[in-house]
Design an enzyme around this catalytic site. Structure first.
Site, PDB file in Angstrom:
ATOM      1  N   ILE A 127       1.040 -35.894  20.458  1.00  0.00           N
ATOM      2  CA  ILE A 127       1.734 -34.221  20.299  1.00  0.00           C
ATOM      3  C   ILE A 127       3.204 -34.926  21.628  1.00  0.00           C
ATOM      4  O   ILE A 127       4.001 -34.447  22.128  1.00  0.00           O
ATOM      5  CB  ILE A 127       0.309 -33.789  21.453  1.00  0.00           C
ATOM      6  CG1 ILE A 127      -0.146 -32.552  20.405  1.00  0.00           C
ATOM      7  CG2 ILE A 127       1.808 -32.879  22.674  1.00  0.00           C
ATOM      8  CD1 ILE A 127      -1.870 -31.820  20.871  1.00  0.00           C
ATOM      9  N   SER A 128       2.152 -35.761  22.316  1.00  0.00           N
ATOM     10  CA  SER A 128       3.750 -36.104  23.496  1.00  0.00           C
ATOM     11  C   SER A 128       4.700 -37.585  23.441  1.00  0.00           C
ATOM     12  O   SER A 128       4.202 -38.689  22.334  1.00  0.00           O
ATOM     13  CB  SER A 128       2.069 -37.202  24.852  1.00  0.00           C
ATOM     14  OG  SER A 128       1.707 -37.931  24.480  1.00  0.00           O
ATOM     15  N   ALA A 167      -6.998 -41.319  22.033  1.00  0.00           N
ATOM     16  CA  ALA A 167      -6.973 -42.884  22.935  1.00  0.00           C
ATOM     17  C   ALA A 167      -7.146 -44.150  21.989  1.00  0.00           C
ATOM     18  O   ALA A 167      -7.436 -44.951  21.735  1.00  0.00           O
ATOM     19  CB  ALA A 167      -8.078 -42.568  23.944  1.00  0.00           C
ATOM     20  N   HIS A 209      -5.396 -46.509  20.425  1.00  0.00           N
ATOM     21  CA  HIS A 209      -5.141 -47.537  21.289  1.00  0.00           C
ATOM     22  C   HIS A 209      -6.094 -48.903  21.591  1.00  0.00           C
ATOM     23  O   HIS A 209      -5.721 -49.429  21.773  1.00  0.00           O
ATOM     24  CB  HIS A 209      -4.085 -46.998  22.527  1.00  0.00           C
ATOM     25  CG  HIS A 209      -2.700 -46.155  22.827  1.00  0.00           C
ATOM     26  ND1 HIS A 209      -2.072 -46.054  21.972  1.00  0.00           N
ATOM     27  CD2 HIS A 209      -3.692 -45.195  23.199  1.00  0.00           C
ATOM     28  CE1 HIS A 209      -1.867 -44.640  22.785  1.00  0.00           C
ATOM     29  NE2 HIS A 209      -2.336 -44.031  23.318  1.00  0.00           N
ATOM     30  N   ASP A 226      -8.709 -50.655   9.963  1.00  0.00           N
ATOM     31  CA  ASP A 226      -9.186 -50.850   8.702  1.00  0.00           C
ATOM     32  C   ASP A 226      -9.837 -49.805   8.354  1.00  0.00           C
ATOM     33  O   ASP A 226      -9.270 -49.936   6.636  1.00  0.00           O
ATOM     34  CB  ASP A 226     -10.414 -51.594   9.068  1.00  0.00           C
ATOM     35  CG  ASP A 226     -10.002 -52.968   9.423  1.00  0.00           C
ATOM     36  OD1 ASP A 226      -8.884 -53.506   9.547  1.00  0.00           O
ATOM     37  OD2 ASP A 226     -10.854 -54.073   9.943  1.00  0.00           O
ATOM     38  N   ASN A 283     -10.479 -35.566  22.939  1.00  0.00           N
ATOM     39  CA  ASN A 283     -10.929 -35.122  23.534  1.00  0.00           C
ATOM     40  C   ASN A 283      -9.126 -33.389  23.661  1.00  0.00           C
ATOM     41  O   ASN A 283      -8.688 -32.722  24.040  1.00  0.00           O
ATOM     42  CB  ASN A 283      -9.825 -35.604  24.984  1.00  0.00           C
ATOM     43  CG  ASN A 283     -10.941 -36.253  25.245  1.00  0.00           C
ATOM     44  OD1 ASN A 283     -12.204 -35.858  26.039  1.00  0.00           O
ATOM     45  ND2 ASN A 283     -10.627 -37.956  25.644  1.00  0.00           N
ATOM     46  N   ARG A 312      -0.217 -47.196  26.422  1.00  0.00           N
ATOM     47  CA  ARG A 312      -0.330 -46.441  24.866  1.00  0.00           C
ATOM     48  C   ARG A 312       0.482 -46.563  24.340  1.00  0.00           C
ATOM     49  O   ARG A 312       1.100 -46.589  23.142  1.00  0.00           O
ATOM     50  CB  ARG A 312      -0.039 -44.768  25.369  1.00  0.00           C
ATOM     51  CG  ARG A 312      -1.140 -44.514  26.340  1.00  0.00           C
ATOM     52  CD  ARG A 312      -0.581 -43.314  26.933  1.00  0.00           C
ATOM     53  NE  ARG A 312      -1.580 -42.926  28.299  1.00  0.00           N
ATOM     54  CZ  ARG A 312      -2.902 -41.997  27.994  1.00  0.00           C
ATOM     55  NH1 ARG A 312      -2.984 -41.646  26.778  1.00  0.00           N
ATOM     56  NH2 ARG A 312      -3.128 -41.605  29.080  1.00  0.00           N
TER      57      ARG A 312
HETATM   58  C1  DQA Z   1      -2.152 -38.271  22.077  1.00  0.00           C
HETATM   59  C2  DQA Z   1      -1.280 -39.887  23.144  1.00  0.00           C
HETATM   60  C3  DQA Z   1      -3.071 -40.595  23.637  1.00  0.00           C
HETATM   61  O1  DQA Z   1      -2.355 -41.901  24.121  1.00  0.00           O
HETATM   62  C4  DQA Z   1      -3.345 -40.333  23.797  1.00  0.00           C
HETATM   63  O2  DQA Z   1      -4.908 -40.527  24.104  1.00  0.00           O
HETATM   64  C5  DQA Z   1      -4.258 -38.356  23.856  1.00  0.00           C
HETATM   65  C6  DQA Z   1      -3.567 -37.836  22.793  1.00  0.00           C
HETATM   66  C7  DQA Z   1      -0.917 -37.615  21.879  1.00  0.00           C
HETATM   67  O3  DQA Z   1      -1.326 -36.893  21.263  1.00  0.00           O
HETATM   68  O4  DQA Z   1       0.048 -37.522  22.713  1.00  0.00           O
HETATM   69  O5  DQA Z   1      -5.462 -38.300  23.712  1.00  0.00           O
HETATM   70  O6  DQA Z   1      -2.330 -39.214  20.671  1.00  0.00           O
END
Ligand code: DQA
Length: 143
Positions: A101-102, A77, A80, A87, A11, A111
């Site tokens: 990013i977040s 994602a 998590h 591995d 994503n 998360r």
């Molecule tokens: C992410 C945070 C993850 O929890 C989420 O599933 C993402 C983006 C981030 O960049 O903040 O797809 O990795």
């Protein structure tokens, strides 16, 4: 010349479209542009790869073995959920910085677990797209 792999999970190709209040309004192409510009400034070579598929990320990590000097990795994602990715990072033994990013520490309970973190030399979370550039600095300059 140092070679860095910049690896992005599911994503992240939808940056700018997906939840802009969390991930910002810049596109994935804009992120790639920032990374390429910064690589020139640092005098390093970069390979940028994104996949929505766990196995493709594992394949790319394995292909980095003996080739790349450092990895900037946002497993999205799969952070998590994926023992396979943990591995793979352990197996190749290449210094890897986990980037989000977040600020995942301030988000949902699910998360709060990062499998890959145990194999990473550093985690940068919540610095927006700039986190990728900070991770590159860390791998090249150690700061
Ligand atoms: C992410 C945070 C993850 O929890 C989420 O599933 C993402 C983006 C981030 O960049 O903040 O797809 O990795």
């Amino acid at each position: 010349m140092k070679k860095l792999l910049i690896l992005n999970g599911p994503n992240l190709n939808f940056l700018g479209i997906r939840e802009p209040s969390i991930y910002g309004g810049n596109s994935y192409e804009a992120l790639c542009g920032m990374i390429r510009t910064h690589a020139e400034e640092l005098g390093v070579e970069v390979k940028i790869f994104q996949s929505n598929h766990e196995g493709a990320l594992v394949d790319e990590l394995q292909a980095a073995y003996g080739v790349m000097d450092g990895i900037v990795f946002n497993p999205a994602a799969y952070t998590h959920t994926s023992v396979a990715i943990l591995d793979a990072v352990k197996a190749i033994g290449i210094p890897t910085v986990e980037v989000h990013i977040s600020d995942v520490s301030k988000r949902e309970d699910f998360r709060q677990i990062s499998y890959v973190r145990a194999a990473c030399v550093k985690t940068i979370s919540g610095h927006g797209l700039n986190g990728y550039l900070e991770a590159m600095d860390y791998l090249v300059k150690g700061v």
